[in-house]
Design a protein around this motif. Structure first.
Motif, PDB file in Angstrom:
ATOM      1  N   GLU A  37     -31.943 -22.705 120.857  1.00  0.00           N
ATOM      2  CA  GLU A  37     -32.546 -24.017 120.608  1.00  0.00           C
ATOM      3  C   GLU A  37     -33.228 -24.579 121.849  1.00  0.00           C
ATOM      4  O   GLU A  37     -33.621 -25.752 121.874  1.00  0.00           O
TER       5      GLU A  37
ATOM      6  N   ARG B 169     -26.228 -20.081 120.696  1.00  0.00           N
ATOM      7  CA  ARG B 169     -26.886 -21.101 119.874  1.00  0.00           C
ATOM      8  C   ARG B 169     -27.739 -22.020 120.744  1.00  0.00           C
ATOM      9  O   ARG B 169     -28.892 -22.308 120.416  1.00  0.00           O
TER      10      ARG B 169
ATOM     11  N   ASP C 144     -20.605 -17.765 121.454  1.00  0.00           N
ATOM     12  CA  ASP C 144     -21.403 -18.159 120.292  1.00  0.00           C
ATOM     13  C   ASP C 144     -22.153 -19.459 120.549  1.00  0.00           C
ATOM     14  O   ASP C 144     -23.321 -19.601 120.179  1.00  0.00           O
TER      15      ASP C 144
END
Length: 315
Positions: free
Chosen positions: A200, A196, A192
Motif C-alpha cells: 500500500e 501489506r 504479513d
C-alpha cells in the motif's frame, strides 16, 4: 556514513539513515530497562547522536511523561538547533484513558513545546491497541486533520499488536508503520503486516530488534518483549548465539543486521542511552557477515507463532 545506509522513508519524501536512535530510555525508565538515565547523560547522548552518522531520533509524548522529549529539546537548544537533515519523529499519546481528538491536539502542542520545534515532520499514533477501536476514530481523524492543516508533517502508526494495527491501516491515511518486537531473529509474526504495508506504499519501520535485550545480552536473559520467552525461543537464542561466536561475531550484530539488511525495512529503531553505543552501531553496520552464518541463523528461527500478540507494556 555509507550512501547505502541512507534510504527513502517510503513515499513521504523524507530520507533517513538505516538506523534510528530510539529515545524511549532517554527519559529514564528504570522499571522497564533496569537502570536510570540522568538528564545530563541523556543530553550528552543526543549531542553525540547529532555529531554521528544517524539522521533521526524516535521519541514519544508519553515516554517518562514527556521527559524524553524535554531532554531531546534541551540537546537541540544546546546544539544551536537541529543538524541539517536531521529528523525528530514523535508520537501522540493518551493521558490516562483519554485518547480523544482534543487530547491528540494537546499532545502535539506539548511535543512542540518540549522539543522547541515548530516543525514535526513525522508524528505517530502510539499504542492504539490499548484502547477500544471504535472510540479511537476521533483521535485518528484529528491526527489526519492536523496534517491537512499543516500542523504536522507525515502521519505514522506505531504499536505492537499486528492484528489491531491492521484494523487501523484499514482506515487509510497512514504513511509510516512502526512495529516493535514482532520482526527479529526469533519472531517473524509481523511479516504479513509488513507485506501489506509495503503493498500500500506505507514505509515500514522496525523497532526493538533485540526483543527487549535477550538478543543483545543472551547470557541469562529469559524475557522477550517484556514477557517470559517460550522454551523454543530460549533454545533458538542459545543456538544462534553459539553460531555467531563460531563465526567470530556476536548475536547483537546479527540481530541488528537481520533488520537493517532487509530491503523491505526503511528504518530500524535501536534504543540508545550511552554515547559509546553510537560507535558500536556503526561497527555493527560495517561488519561483514558471511552468507553461511546468515543461512544457518535462518534455519534456527523458531516455528512461527503469534505468541506475543495481545496488549502489553508500552515501549
Amino acid at each position: 556514513m555509507k550512501d547505502n545506509w541512507l534510504r527513502p522513508l517510503g513515499s513521504t519524501g523524507l530520507t533517513v539513515s538505516a538506523v534510528c536512535a530510539g529515545g524511549s530510555g532517554l527519559g529514564g525508565m528504570p522499571e522497564v530497562f533496569g537502570y536510570d538515565v540522568t538528564r545530563q547523560e541523556a543530553v550528552d547522548l543526543v549531542l553525540r547522536v547529532f555529531d554521528g552518522p544517524l539522521t533521526w531520533i524516535d521519541t514519544s509524548n508519553g515516554y517518562s511523561d514527556g521527559e524524553s522529549e524535554l531532554r531531546i529539546g534541551q540537546a537541540i537548544k544546546e546544539y544551536g538547533g537541529l543538524p541539517e537533515g536531521f529528523l525528530v519523529a514523535t508520537k501522540v499519546d493518551a493521558r490516562g484513558r483519554d485518547y480523544s481528538g482534543a487530547r491528540v491536539r494537546a499532545s502535539v502542542a506539548e511535543s512542540k513545546e518540549r522539543l522547541g520545534l515548530d516543525d514535526l515532520p513525522l508524528v505517530h499514533l502510539h499504542d492504539p491497541e490499548f484502547h477500544d477501536f471504535d472510540s479511537m476514530r476521533d483521535a485518528v481523524d484529528t491526527l489526519m486533520q492536523l496534517q491537512a492543516d499543516g500542523e504536522i508533517g507525515h502521519v505514522g502508526l506505531a504499536g505492537g499488536n499486528t492484528a489491531e494495527l491492521g484494523r487501523y491501516l484499514d482506515l487509510g491515511g497512514f504513511e509510516v508503520l512502526l512495529v516493535h518486537n514482532r520482526w527479529s531473529l526469533v519472531d517473524h509474526s509481523a511479516g504479513d503486516l509488513f507485506r501489506r504495508a509495503l503493498g500500500e506504499g506505507i514505509a515500514v519501520v522496525n523497532a526493538a530488534v533485540y526483543g527487549g535485550g535477550i538478543l543483545a545480552n543472551p547470557d541469562g536473559a529469559t524475557k522477550y518483549g517484556y514477557r517470559d520467552a517460550p522454551a523454543a525461543v530460549l533454545d533458538a537464542v542459545a543456538a544462534m548465539d553459539k553460531a555467531c561466536r563460531e563465526y567470530g561475531t556476536d548475536l547483537a550484530t546479527a540481530a541488528l543486521r537481520h533488520s537493517v539488511d532487509s530491503p523491505d525495512i526503511s528504518g530500524t529503531v535501536v534504543g540508545i542511552t550511552k554515547p559509546a553505543r553510537v560507535d558500536a552501531l556503526v561497527a555493527a553496520l560495517e561488519t561483514d557477515l558471511p552468507d553461511e552464518l546468515l543461512n544457518r541463523l535462518g534455519t534456527l528461527l523458531p516455528n512461527p507463532q503469534y505468541w506475543l500478540e495481545g496488549p502489553k507494556e508500552t515501549t
